[in-house]
Design an enzyme around this catalytic site. Sequence first.
Site, PDB file in Angstrom:
ATOM      1  N   ASN A 291      -0.945   7.826   0.112  1.00  0.00           N
ATOM      2  CA  ASN A 291       0.413   7.390  -0.203  1.00  0.00           C
ATOM      3  C   ASN A 291       1.107   8.429  -1.070  1.00  0.00           C
ATOM      4  O   ASN A 291       0.486   8.990  -1.971  1.00  0.00           O
ATOM      5  CB  ASN A 291       0.366   6.044  -0.937  1.00  0.00           C
ATOM      6  CG  ASN A 291      -0.278   4.960  -0.091  1.00  0.00           C
ATOM      7  OD1 ASN A 291      -0.098   4.916   1.125  1.00  0.00           O
ATOM      8  ND2 ASN A 291      -1.054   4.087  -0.725  1.00  0.00           N
TER       9      ASN A 291
ATOM     10  N   GLN B 147       2.483   4.990  -3.737  1.00  0.00           N
ATOM     11  CA  GLN B 147       1.549   5.670  -4.643  1.00  0.00           C
ATOM     12  C   GLN B 147       1.667   5.085  -6.045  1.00  0.00           C
ATOM     13  O   GLN B 147       2.771   4.974  -6.583  1.00  0.00           O
ATOM     14  CB  GLN B 147       1.861   7.179  -4.684  1.00  0.00           C
ATOM     15  CG  GLN B 147       0.879   7.964  -5.549  1.00  0.00           C
ATOM     16  CD  GLN B 147       1.093   9.481  -5.496  1.00  0.00           C
ATOM     17  OE1 GLN B 147       2.098   9.962  -4.941  1.00  0.00           O
ATOM     18  NE2 GLN B 147       0.175  10.214  -6.066  1.00  0.00           N
TER      19      GLN B 147
ATOM     20  N   HIS C  40      -5.094  11.235  -3.800  1.00  0.00           N
ATOM     21  CA  HIS C  40      -6.306  10.541  -3.360  1.00  0.00           C
ATOM     22  C   HIS C  40      -6.130  10.113  -1.923  1.00  0.00           C
ATOM     23  O   HIS C  40      -5.009   9.840  -1.481  1.00  0.00           O
ATOM     24  CB  HIS C  40      -6.599   9.338  -4.256  1.00  0.00           C
ATOM     25  CG  HIS C  40      -5.429   8.462  -4.525  1.00  0.00           C
ATOM     26  ND1 HIS C  40      -4.471   8.768  -5.474  1.00  0.00           N
ATOM     27  CD2 HIS C  40      -5.024   7.306  -3.941  1.00  0.00           C
ATOM     28  CE1 HIS C  40      -3.550   7.828  -5.467  1.00  0.00           C
ATOM     29  NE2 HIS C  40      -3.849   6.928  -4.543  1.00  0.00           N
TER      30      HIS C  40
HETATM   31  P1  5GP Z   1      -2.314   4.229  -4.504  1.00  0.00           P
HETATM   32  O1  5GP Z   1      -1.649   2.899  -4.710  1.00  0.00           O
HETATM   33  O2  5GP Z   1      -1.845   5.241  -5.524  1.00  0.00           O
HETATM   34  O3  5GP Z   1      -2.272   4.760  -3.098  1.00  0.00           O
HETATM   35  O4  5GP Z   1      -3.853   3.972  -4.750  1.00  0.00           O
HETATM   36  C1  5GP Z   1      -4.407   3.836  -6.024  1.00  0.00           C
HETATM   37  C2  5GP Z   1      -5.674   3.072  -5.855  1.00  0.00           C
HETATM   38  O5  5GP Z   1      -6.448   3.225  -7.028  1.00  0.00           O
HETATM   39  C3  5GP Z   1      -5.478   1.562  -5.648  1.00  0.00           C
HETATM   40  O6  5GP Z   1      -6.016   1.174  -4.402  1.00  0.00           O
HETATM   41  C4  5GP Z   1      -6.182   0.932  -6.839  1.00  0.00           C
HETATM   42  O7  5GP Z   1      -6.858  -0.253  -6.506  1.00  0.00           O
HETATM   43  C5  5GP Z   1      -7.136   2.038  -7.275  1.00  0.00           C
HETATM   44  N1  5GP Z   1      -7.433   2.026  -8.701  1.00  0.00           N
HETATM   45  C6  5GP Z   1      -6.521   1.940  -9.708  1.00  0.00           C
HETATM   46  N2  5GP Z   1      -7.159   1.979 -10.897  1.00  0.00           N
HETATM   47  C7  5GP Z   1      -8.485   2.091 -10.615  1.00  0.00           C
HETATM   48  C8  5GP Z   1      -9.647   2.162 -11.436  1.00  0.00           C
HETATM   49  O8  5GP Z   1      -9.589   2.132 -12.668  1.00  0.00           O
HETATM   50  N3  5GP Z   1     -10.838   2.257 -10.800  1.00  0.00           N
HETATM   51  C9  5GP Z   1     -10.943   2.298  -9.434  1.00  0.00           C
HETATM   52  N4  5GP Z   1     -12.179   2.399  -8.915  1.00  0.00           N
HETATM   53  N5  5GP Z   1      -9.864   2.235  -8.630  1.00  0.00           N
HETATM   54  C10 5GP Z   1      -8.658   2.130  -9.217  1.00  0.00           C
END
Ligand code: 5GP
Length: 114
Positions: free
Chosen positions: A87, A94, A100
Amino acid sequence: MEDCIFCQMIAGEMDSEIVYEDEEVIAFKDIEPQAPVHFLIIPKKHIPTLLDLQEGDKELVGHIYQVAAQLAQQEGIAEDGFRIVSNCKEAGGQTVYHIHYHLLGGRNLQWPPG
Ligand code: 5GP
Ligand code: ZN
């Protein structure tokens, strides 16, 4: 990057279930899994968004995809199929500004996404 949770994870300052690590990347279980397999594959280098990728990061991105394919094989989701998602910024969904790649599998994923 002190205030970046993924950099803190790389530094071992946060609890995480790491499933893969090498010199360039780590992969760990997402804290809020959206599928039976939901890993995040991240570079150890802090890159805020896909828009910040440089010419010299080409190999790194290719490597991330190779690690994703390897993990998919290991988790037994390669045969049925899986999804890699990255994202970008607010409208893209994001929430963590350290690039990631989500590896999702183990169920039939819908398309288009919400
Ligand atoms: P985005 O929303 O930026 O594409 O994805 C971020 C991801 O990071 C989300 O799916 C969320 O669940 C994960 N995430 C956020 N904080 C943490 C954390 O402290 N530990 C882990 N293992 N995942 C996290
Ligand atoms: Zn970071």
